[in-house]
Design an enzyme around this catalytic site. Structure first.
Site, mmCIF file in Angstrom:
data_model
loop_
_atom_site.group_PDB
_atom_site.id
_atom_site.type_symbol
_atom_site.label_atom_id
_atom_site.label_comp_id
_atom_site.label_asym_id
_atom_site.label_seq_id
_atom_site.Cartn_x
_atom_site.Cartn_y
_atom_site.Cartn_z
ATOM 1 C CG ASP A 227 3.241 -3.317 8.989
ATOM 2 O OD1 ASP A 227 3.882 -2.641 8.264
ATOM 3 O OD2 ASP A 227 2.831 -3.114 10.280
ATOM 4 C CD1 TRP A 228 7.515 -1.396 3.403
ATOM 5 C CD2 TRP A 228 5.649 -1.628 3.590
ATOM 6 N NE1 TRP A 228 7.093 -0.740 2.459
ATOM 7 C CE2 TRP A 228 5.598 -1.024 2.622
ATOM 8 C CE3 TRP A 228 4.207 -2.116 4.198
ATOM 9 C CZ2 TRP A 228 4.706 -0.584 1.780
ATOM 10 C CZ3 TRP A 228 3.228 -1.588 3.205
ATOM 11 C CH2 TRP A 228 3.400 -0.892 2.158
#
Length: 815
Positions: A227-228
């Site tokens: 995930d970012w």
């Protein structure tokens, strides 16, 4: 150069890269792009958020997207062929925007009704979630775009999601939270996203769960992407089965990973496996080699809109109906449409999944279009729903320089000099274009009120901000982010509000400024709301309109800050004013249809008073047309609940989403959703699987073989009869139940389902396939799947709480 996807081809390319070059490939080049490597003809891979629409690489209202119904609405269809077609539509959108990788679907579960990202997840049940998710994946990837199963795993709430340590038992993890991801892998998903959270003390980007079961047991040969911003160290995550750290170019991998390989902290073989997977993904997406995949014809706008509209009706759930629906347009002269959500329909949830739709059909617009030339439609907004003022839209403001609808965006340097200026369509500007020397973002607009009085004006963002009206400062201060959660900082920052008197029809210059400081993002939102009407008067006006109409349609729902990524909900109530509105309208007209515009469960204390209750979800851009099709009988409400809805939050068995000392313990184990309701002997407002159509059904016979061999699938047959006067579709649901014994099971659990169609009076038999996995349980002692031999009950019906047919089968050991 043509590049194949055989292991020999991939190894040949890998051999052309230095160890440093290999390590550098595993970090993003930008926020949404991977790195290119000319030495092996590897081009950048472009990624985009996209559960309900493909945004592309920027938040810009000028780059519009097709907006589909929310994931909850798609799951409510219980219609895999339709969802697969919608996946193909998303793939066509991705290709149009030059996107290779779609960051969808979200396969986390509705563990608690308070989950803020409820709308973006499919269901409370692992079987339904897995089947609908797999259908979307098949549709996306058949269109030449890679899908991403996220967020692996147990990332089921938003509170402290960046740091929360989820404590979940091994059996619950295997039987409840991992199965949707296993189904995604079986469907061929090309990426799996590791979540921000930790599970049992280890952050997911460094978790052994990425290797086992994901890559080893299930045989996943794609890319595990973070995930970012979820990668927070180099060596632990580099040694783990994570393959790609996003975003870039900065982060804990890159040159740091290359040094760790050179120093021996991260094995070179681990990096090689990651690069092989990335090259394999690029080949599958047409981004490896000189040859590019042939272009595909874009979808026709008319076909896209028709499919999106069909999806609205297919997912709309008719919760109750006292012979009010469908409404007959030929017998209507006046229809009252009541509620602010009718005119300003909430078409999508808040957070990273958001897009700027190509065009939105509100519920009011859809009803007016359906009744044009037939009946008069009267709209009364009623009391204002709770929440911050909405962003400026073109109907309220003009750009000061040109006089055209919209706002003026200016980016200034530290001296206040203008670096560039442009007209933008609305006051929600999440990513103003940055240029060298950018210091301040300024948004200004001439506001022309239709109503005079005390307005609420606001600016959302972080850092040093000010808001002025005709040169008079209303607000000025420095507002630090309370979190580094990207959904809050970059997408949905809180509004800071002030009030001022505005005169009807007289322009006033509203100007917001915010300084660009590190860690505060770029998001700037300017908003305005007219004086709130007197609640008593607004309710009286709504009641008068309902009383004078042949039928009343009252729309209520949640707000952007109530259901959004980055926040969990604290309550399920819509608020006193919205509840009072439905009560007032229903009391004035027995032919009242209450429409709920939300992504997840809400309390409905008025549900017994309304003539009919429809759940329209966040319906996407064609919401108004799809709802009108259902209201006026052109389409049947096809939806069945993917989640159990409580009458009151206090009734729900699982409500805790807030960690204690950083930990969130899943004490309920296997008993999530309807399973928990059954264990606690509680009765909800509406069970999982519930939903009415415009006909009625009788469940007549369940045919089950006498024996079921473990490891084999089973097909049971359910005969149903359409006992109504109209053709319809029924979702036949089959559940399993085991008697008390040495293994603890839920009281019952969904094992399979099938949809059937029949005309009035017709009988049809639904063959329902039950996969072998429906019988197995995870043995914590042996760390393996096992099947308990002995008697098993098979139950069939319309919902988890309405199962009129039952039969027994004996489970036998294999062989």
């Amino acid at each position: 150069m043509r590049v194949g996807t055989s292991e020999e081809d991939i190894d040949r390319l890998l051999g052309k890269l230095t160890p440093r070059a290999r390590a550098l490939l595993l970090s993003g080049a930008t926020t949404w792009r991977t790195r290119a490597e000319p030495a092996v003809a590897l081009r950048e891979l472009v990624m985009s958020d996209g559960p309900a629409g493909v945004r592309g690489q920027a938040w810009d209202e000028r780059s519009t997207s097709v907006l589909l119904p929310s994931a909850t609405a798609l799951a409510a269809t219980w219609d895999e062929p339709l969802v697969e077609r919608l996946g193909g539509l998303l793939a066509a959108e991705a290709r149009r925007k030059g996107v290779h990788v779609l960051l969808a679907p979200t396969l986390n579960l509705h563990r608690s009704p308070l989950g803020g990202r409820h709308f973006e997840c499919f269901s409370e049940d692992p079987e339904l979630t897995g089947r609908i998710g797999a259908a979307l994946i098949r549709g996306v990837q058949a269109g030449g775009v890679a899908a991403t199963a996220k967020h692996y795993v147990a990332n089921d709430s938003e509170t402290d999601r960046l740091t929360v340590d989820v404590r979940v038992g091994e059996r619950a993890l295997r039987e409840v939270y991992l199965p949707p991801f296993e189904a995604a892998v079986a469907a061929g998903v090309r990426l799996v996203m590791a979540g921000y959270n930790a599970v049992d003390g280890t952050t997911m980007t460094a978790s052994d769960l990425l290797a086992d079961p994901l890559k080893s047991e299930w045989g996943f040969d794609g890319v595990v992407v973070s995930d970012w911003g979820a990668v927070r160290d180099t060596v632990r995550t580099g040694r783990a089965a994570l393959d790609l750290a996003m975003p870039g170019p900065d982060g804990p991998w890159g040159e740091a990973l290359a040094r760790a390989v050179a120093d021996g902290g991260v094995p070179g073989a681990a990096v090689d496996d990651k690069v092989r997977r990335l090259l394999r993904l690029a080949a599958r997406c047409g981004a490896l080699g000189d040859e590019r995949p042939p272009a595909r014809a874009p979808a026709r706008t008319r076909d896209v809109r028709a499919l999106a509209r069909r999806a609205v009706a297919a997912g709309t759930v008719l919760l109750s109906n006292r012979d009010v629906l469908p409404l007959d347009p030929g017998r209507l002269t006046t229809v009252a449409v009541i509620g602010a959500h009718a005119a300003r329909t909430r078409t999508q949830g808040g957070g990273s999944a958001g897009v700027f739709p190509q065009g939105e059909v509100s519920f009011l617009d859809g009803i007016r279009a359906a009744l044009r030339g037939r009946a008069r439609v009267v709209h009364v907004p009623g009391p204002r729903p709770d929440g911050p003022p909405p962003a400026l839209d073109p109907e309220l403001c003009t750009e000061p320089r040109s006089g055209r609808p919209g706002v003026l965006l200016r980016v200034l340097d530290a001296t206040g000099a203008e670096l560039y200026a442009e007209r933008r369509a609305a006051g929600r500007l999440l990513e103003p274009r940055l240029v060298p020397g950018a210091h301040t973002v300024e948004i200004s607009a001439l506001v022309r009120p239709r109503t005079g009085g005390r307005w609420t004006l606001g600016v959302a963002g972080f850092g040093r901000m000010s808001l002025s009206l005709d040169g008079r400062v209303l607000l000025d201060g420095t507002f630090s982010p309370p979190t580094d959660d990207p959904a809050v900082v970059h997408v949905n920052p809180p509004a800071r509000c002030a009030t001022a008197d505005l005169a009807a029809g007289r322009d006033a210059l509203l100007t917001a400024r915010r300084e660009l400081a590190p860690g505060t993002g770029r998001a700037t939102v300017v908003s305005a709301a007219p004086p709130a009407p007197d609640v008593t008067a607004a309710l009286a006006e709504a009641a008068r309109a309902a009383r004078a109409a042949d039928a009343a349609i009252v729309v209520v729902g949640t707000t952007e800050h109530g259901e959004s990524e980055g926040y969990d909900r604290t309550a399920l109530a819509l608020g006193d004013t919205q509840d009072a509105l439905v009560h007032a309208v229903a009391a004035a007209n027995p032919r009242t249809v209450a429409v709920v515009n939300s992504g997840g469960p809400v309390e409905m204390p008025w549900r017994e008073a309304a003539g009919a209750v429809l759940l329209a979800w966040f319906p996407g851009q064609e919401g108004g047309g799809g709802l009108a099709d259902v209201l006026f009988g052109r389409a049947e409400p096809g939806g069945r609940l993917p989640t159990t809805w409580p009458a009151a939050l206090a009734d729900a068995p699982v409500t805790r989403t807030r960690p204690v000392d950083g930990r969130l313990t899943y004490d309920e184990g296997l008993h999530v959703g309807y399973r928990g309701w059954l264990r606690e002997r509680r009765t909800p407002a509406y069970w999982f699987g519930h939903g009415l159509g415009y006909t009625t059904w009788a469940y007549e016979e369940l045919t089950v073989p006498s024996a079921w061999e473990a490891g084999e699938e089973l097909t049971v047959r359910v005969r149903v009869r359409n006992t109504g006067g109209r053709a319809g579709r029924e979702v036949v649901q089959v559940y399993l139940s085991r008697p008390p014994g040495p293994v603890d099971h839920p009281e019952r659990w969904l094992a399979g389902y099938a949809a059937v169609h029949a005309g009035p009076g017709e009988t049809v038999t639904a063959p329902v396939r039950i996969p072998a996995r429906a019988l197995r349980h995870w043995s914590v002692e042996e760390h393996a799947w096992r099947v308990e031999p002995g008697p098993c009950r098979v139950l069939a019906g319309r919902s988890a709480g309405d199962l009129p047919l039952a039969a027994g089968v004996v489970v036998r050991p294999p062989g």
